[in-house]
Design an enzyme around this catalytic site. Structure first.
Site, PDB file in Angstrom:
ATOM      1  N   HIS A 103      53.328 -49.116 -11.030  1.00 32.43           N
ATOM      2  CA  HIS A 103      54.605 -48.406 -10.984  1.00 32.43           C
ATOM      3  C   HIS A 103      55.146 -48.162 -12.395  1.00 32.43           C
ATOM      4  O   HIS A 103      55.177 -47.029 -12.859  1.00 32.43           O
ATOM      5  CB  HIS A 103      55.607 -49.193 -10.140  1.00 32.43           C
ATOM      6  CG  HIS A 103      56.929 -48.506  -9.997  1.00 32.43           C
ATOM      7  ND1 HIS A 103      58.081 -49.172  -9.649  1.00 32.43           N
ATOM      8  CD2 HIS A 103      57.299 -47.214 -10.165  1.00 32.43           C
ATOM      9  CE1 HIS A 103      59.087 -48.314  -9.594  1.00 32.43           C
ATOM     10  NE2 HIS A 103      58.637 -47.126  -9.916  1.00 32.43           N
ATOM     11  N   HIS A 126      56.251 -44.459 -15.114  1.00 32.42           N
ATOM     12  CA  HIS A 126      57.414 -44.400 -16.002  1.00 32.42           C
ATOM     13  C   HIS A 126      57.016 -44.365 -17.476  1.00 32.42           C
ATOM     14  O   HIS A 126      57.400 -43.448 -18.214  1.00 32.42           O
ATOM     15  CB  HIS A 126      58.320 -45.610 -15.767  1.00 32.42           C
ATOM     16  CG  HIS A 126      59.123 -45.540 -14.519  1.00 32.42           C
ATOM     17  ND1 HIS A 126      60.449 -45.197 -14.503  1.00 32.42           N
ATOM     18  CD2 HIS A 126      58.785 -45.769 -13.222  1.00 32.42           C
ATOM     19  CE1 HIS A 126      60.916 -45.229 -13.271  1.00 32.42           C
ATOM     20  NE2 HIS A 126      59.912 -45.579 -12.470  1.00 32.42           N
ATOM     21  N   HIS A 131      54.080 -41.284  -8.375  1.00 30.26           N
ATOM     22  CA  HIS A 131      55.245 -42.155  -8.488  1.00 30.26           C
ATOM     23  C   HIS A 131      55.829 -42.479  -7.122  1.00 30.26           C
ATOM     24  O   HIS A 131      56.161 -43.627  -6.828  1.00 30.26           O
ATOM     25  CB  HIS A 131      56.311 -41.516  -9.373  1.00 30.26           C
ATOM     26  CG  HIS A 131      57.558 -42.343  -9.451  1.00 30.26           C
ATOM     27  ND1 HIS A 131      58.716 -41.996  -8.791  1.00 30.26           N
ATOM     28  CD2 HIS A 131      57.827 -43.515 -10.090  1.00 30.26           C
ATOM     29  CE1 HIS A 131      59.643 -42.913  -9.022  1.00 30.26           C
ATOM     30  NE2 HIS A 131      59.122 -43.844  -9.800  1.00 30.26           N
ATOM     31  N   ASN A 172      56.432 -46.027  -5.121  1.00 32.71           N
ATOM     32  CA  ASN A 172      57.836 -46.373  -5.296  1.00 32.71           C
ATOM     33  C   ASN A 172      58.641 -46.322  -4.010  1.00 32.71           C
ATOM     34  O   ASN A 172      59.292 -47.289  -3.635  1.00 32.71           O
ATOM     35  CB  ASN A 172      58.484 -45.445  -6.329  1.00 32.71           C
ATOM     36  CG  ASN A 172      59.967 -45.702  -6.482  1.00 32.71           C
ATOM     37  OD1 ASN A 172      60.370 -46.778  -6.919  1.00 32.71           O
ATOM     38  ND2 ASN A 172      60.785 -44.747  -6.104  1.00 32.71           N
ATOM     39  N   ILE A 215      63.981 -42.566 -10.612  1.00 29.83           N
ATOM     40  CA  ILE A 215      64.535 -43.846 -10.167  1.00 29.83           C
ATOM     41  C   ILE A 215      63.456 -44.899 -10.312  1.00 29.83           C
ATOM     42  O   ILE A 215      62.272 -44.575 -10.297  1.00 29.83           O
ATOM     43  CB  ILE A 215      65.037 -43.788  -8.701  1.00 29.83           C
ATOM     44  CG1 ILE A 215      65.751 -45.071  -8.295  1.00 29.83           C
ATOM     45  CG2 ILE A 215      63.863 -43.536  -7.763  1.00 29.83           C
ATOM     46  CD1 ILE A 215      67.002 -45.345  -9.046  1.00 29.83           C
TER      47      ILE A 215
END
Length: 779
Positions: free
Chosen positions: A440, A445, A631, A635, A779
């Site tokens: 993740h 990110h 993602h 997530n 997020i």
């Protein structure tokens, strides 16, 4: 911003009427600006004081000629008009919330400007805003001009000559000087190391710098104005949790923790994984979630038995698996182990390699855990069943003596049944930490941020690749900065809720060594993990070895749709490879991605050369895949799958008790109590559940894959048509997923817990839905 002329007949008639109205004031050009103000940059009192007592803050605009050059300038650039200010900007009627606002502006008419082709806007106010449009009425010799900000697209070589200077100047401004403190209002994109996670002033919060070394390589982050050696993040105290969260966590997160849905704080909705049947979570679901859970990107095909280790034996001794054929031979549908491997029926979830080098250090903290290997068998009905779990920890006399391991096989009753449940819990603990830190955080990110910085520094907003990628970068740098301050910092929430504790980010840096950009493409990843083989006759060029692999089945459909869209888009602007090679902005962008964004890997031979259209298409497809579908696959399902810590704990506090000890007696007499004493404590569970609930929610302002926040994001019709086809294809994929989820024969799509696999369905509603693919890592 560049302009375009309206061609609608009705609009032309309105233009004639307007020209008649403005004949009495030929020395002025009147305009209308539409913008949206940013929410609550200052609190109400500060904003009010700034308006009443502060300096007179204005927003000014200047028109730039598209046809006449500035004769006073040494270089060719469009003539710049006199500044004009937005009218009534500081009036009491200015909205204090995010919504469209309309302002008037009046420009002095200047014959030397001729037809404006762009405008320069300067903001001197405290408030930031998002500029949408400027409309000019009765421009002499032209009529109505409508600027849709960020709508025109030009390759560098095809930009109108009078505007090329301003295109380059804007990029220079966005790069900054590379020095000095940056303020929130600065429009600068620059690189930095991850040197702001620790606090050197607190011995318990000292953390190594990530990036810039062979020991801890890392992608670069955006340089900010935060001080480095003062309060390095926001530690979360152990006592009085609710009050400490109120005081210390930024408002962006606290507004989620302190609920707005009329439920009391820390009261959570029932996770989907136990919603239908609380007792159905057993071996089959444990295995199914490796294919259709929140972390379906680690499982691999088994190629050798017993599994061997790549860890340096000089440092870590013998780390090869202690599993034997005797452990599994009676559970292979009559096949031998070799036959099962040859027929692609054996698979492994291996967290041993990643965790063993850190396990001794991790086990000096409050954590007590193992490094795990889980062996699985593919049954004839397409489902997996676990065959054995290997639990390993370092030799107590030194790492060089190798691993101390025990192998557990499935059991249902007595102490062995409880130990088997504990073994699965240790696997879940390993997987939870690896998922959050690597799959993740690191792989979506962190690796994305350098692409965002380079795009803003080297690609003009007029560039076609900028326009292609821009929606997929929305809010990522902001959420990453918040994460560095609150989540991944020393003493932050992540260290408190995953088993590696203070070594969490170090482990992610070590795992970055294995990151290979081309292998982030879904087909390449599946082949690398032995979950597929190349097959030119298959729809996506590969053939899955587990046909009922929901993440891969749905993901390949999404991947193919993205790639088709990117290919259609890039083919419109780049007719051949020579145009790619001659695009100096594109070449500078790609060089900067490698040399400044991911400099610890700049010498790797696997980087695309960016000399062909095929390389550009594949590169942009990978970036969009990472920021959207990948993602969300790792997530959005966090709370639905892991909101129940009994099935997916994130920490463990003790090892399996030895036979003959009081702890072992308790395990025999009260297995539930023994289990609870092993996994995450209550206060950490509450904090962890709070975090993953936030991460799994969809917000009201999300824009999902296949959509844009404005339909006028480009004026080129062919890309607009291609984007429309992309949206239609995604809707068709969603319907295909819905139909597959109705088929009982696809057992991995629903499992014994009766939970449909919907994580890669493109559309969603607000809140906890367990589906939906937003455009960006927001997020």
């Amino acid at each position: 911003c560049l302009s375009r002329k309206a061609v609608d007949p009705v609009m032309e008639e309105e233009d004639r009427n307007r020209r008649m109205r403005y004949e009495t004031d030929e020395r002025r050009i009147k305009g209308t600006v539409v913008l949206m103000k940013k929410k609550n940059l200052l609190n109400f009192e500060e904003r009010l004081d700034s308006r009443i007592f502060g300096p007179d803050r204005k927003v000014s605009l200047q028109l730039i000629s598209a046809v006449n050059g500035d004769t006073d300038a040494k270089e060719l650039r469009g003539k710049l008009g006199k500044p004009a200010q937005l009218e009534d900007w500081n009036s009491e009627n200015t909205p204090l919330k995010s919504e469209d606002s309309t302002f008037s502006v009046t420009f002095d008419r200047d014959e030397e400007i001729g037809v404006p082709g762009a405008f320069l806007i300067k903001n001197y106010d405290y408030d930031e805003f998002y500029l949408k449009t400027l409309t000019l009425e009765a421009v002499p010799g032209h009529g109505r001009l409508h600027f849709i900000c960020n709508s025109w697209t030009y390759l560098p070589s095809r930009t109108p000559p009078a505007l090329q200077y301003y295109r380059g100047e804007e990029l220079v401004n966005l790069r900054g000087t590379g020095t000095g403190k940056l303020e929130e209002s600065d429009r600068v994109y620059d690189y930095d190391l991850y040197n702001d996670l620790g606090n050197p002033d607190n011995a318990n919060h000292v953390r190594p710098i990530l990036g810039g070394s062979t020991e801890f390589p890392y992608p670069r982050r955006g340089r900010t104005g935060r001080p480095l050696s003062k309060k390095g993040g926001i530690p979360i105290p152990d006592n009085n949790l609710l009050e400490s969260i109120r005081e210390r966590i930024p408002f962006e997160m606290i507004k989620e923790l302190l609920r707005s849905d009329r439920e009391r704080p820390f009261k959570f909705p029932l996770p989907q994984v136990i919603k239908e049947d609380k007792s159905a979570w057993a071996d089959e679901e444990f295995a199914r979630e490796m294919l259709a859970g929140v972390n379906p990107v680690v499982i691999c095909g088994l190629k050798e038995f017993p599994p061997t280790s790549k860890l340096d034996p000089k440092l870590y001794g013998n780390q090869n698996s202690s599993m034997t054929k005797e452990h599994i031979k009676d559970h292979l549908d009559g096949l031998t182990v070799d036959e099962a491997m040859e027929n692609n029926r054996l698979f492994i979830l291996d967290h041993h390699e990643a965790l063993m080098p850190y396990l001794r250090q991790i086990n000096t903290t409050s954590t007590r855990t193992y490094a795990t290997r889980t062996l699985l068998f593919l049954k004839r009905d397409g489902t997996l069943t676990p065959l054995a779990i290997e639990l390993s920890f370092p030799h107590d006399k030194g790492d060089q003596l190798g691993a101390v391991s025990r192998v557990q096989t499935p059991a249902e009753k007595g102490a062995e049944g409880t130990i088997w449940d504990l073994a699965k819990a240790y696997v879940a603990v390993n997987d939870s930490g690896y998922h959050q830190l690597v799959c993740h955080w690191l792989h979506t990110h962190a690796v994305t941020e350098p692409f965002i910085i380079a795009t803003n520094r080297q690609l003009s907003v007029l560039h076609p690749v900028y326009k292609l990628l821009h929606p997929h970068f929305r809010d990522t740098m902001n959420i990453n900065a918040l994460g560095r301050q609150t989540l991944i910092n020393a003493g932050g929430i992540l260290e408190r809720t995953v088993f590696p504790g203070k070594f969490a980010m170090e482990i992610s840096a070590v795992m970055y060594r294995d990151w290979v950009f081309p292998e982030q493409a879904l087909p390449a990843d599946l082949v690398k993990r032995g979950m597929a083989v190349e097959d030119s006759k298959s729809p996506h060029g590969i053939r899955l070895l587990i046909e009922a692999y929901p993440y891969a089945v749905d993901g390949l459909k999404i991947w193919s749709a993205i790639r088709t869209w990117v290919e259609d888009y890039c083919s419109f602007y780049y007719k051949n490879d020579e145009v790619i090679q001659e695009d100096h902005e594109l070449q500078s962008w790609w060089e900067e991605v490698k040399n400044k964004g991911h400099p610890d890997k700049k010498h790797e031979s696997w980087w695309p050369k960016m000399q062909t259209r095929e390389e550009l298409v594949e590169t942009c497809t990978i970036i969009i895949w990472i920021t959207s579908a990948l993602h969300e696959a790792v997530n959005v399902g966090q709370y639905p799958y892991r909101g129940y810590p009994l099935t997916r704990p994130a920490m463990s506090r003790r090892l399996i008790p030895k036979h003959g000890t009081p702890e072992y007696d308790e395990l025999e007499k009260d297995p539930e109590k023994a289990y609870l004493k092993t996994i995450t404590v209550q206060i950490q569970s509450i904090l962890g559940i709070s975090l993953i609930e936030i991460l799994s929610k969809h917000s009201s302002d999300e824009v999902v894959l296949g959509q844009r926040d404005t339909s006028e994001w480009t004026t080129d019709m062919e890309p607009l048509k291609a984007f429309g086809r992309f949206g239609k294809r995604l809707k068709a994929i969603e319907q295909e997923i819905t139909e597959m989820n109705k088929e009982e024969r696809y057992k991995n799509r629903i499992g014994p817990v009766r939970m449909l696999y919907t994580l890669l369905q493109p559309s969603t509603e607000l809140g906890l839905t367990g589906k939906g693919i937003p455009n960006s890592v927001s997020i």
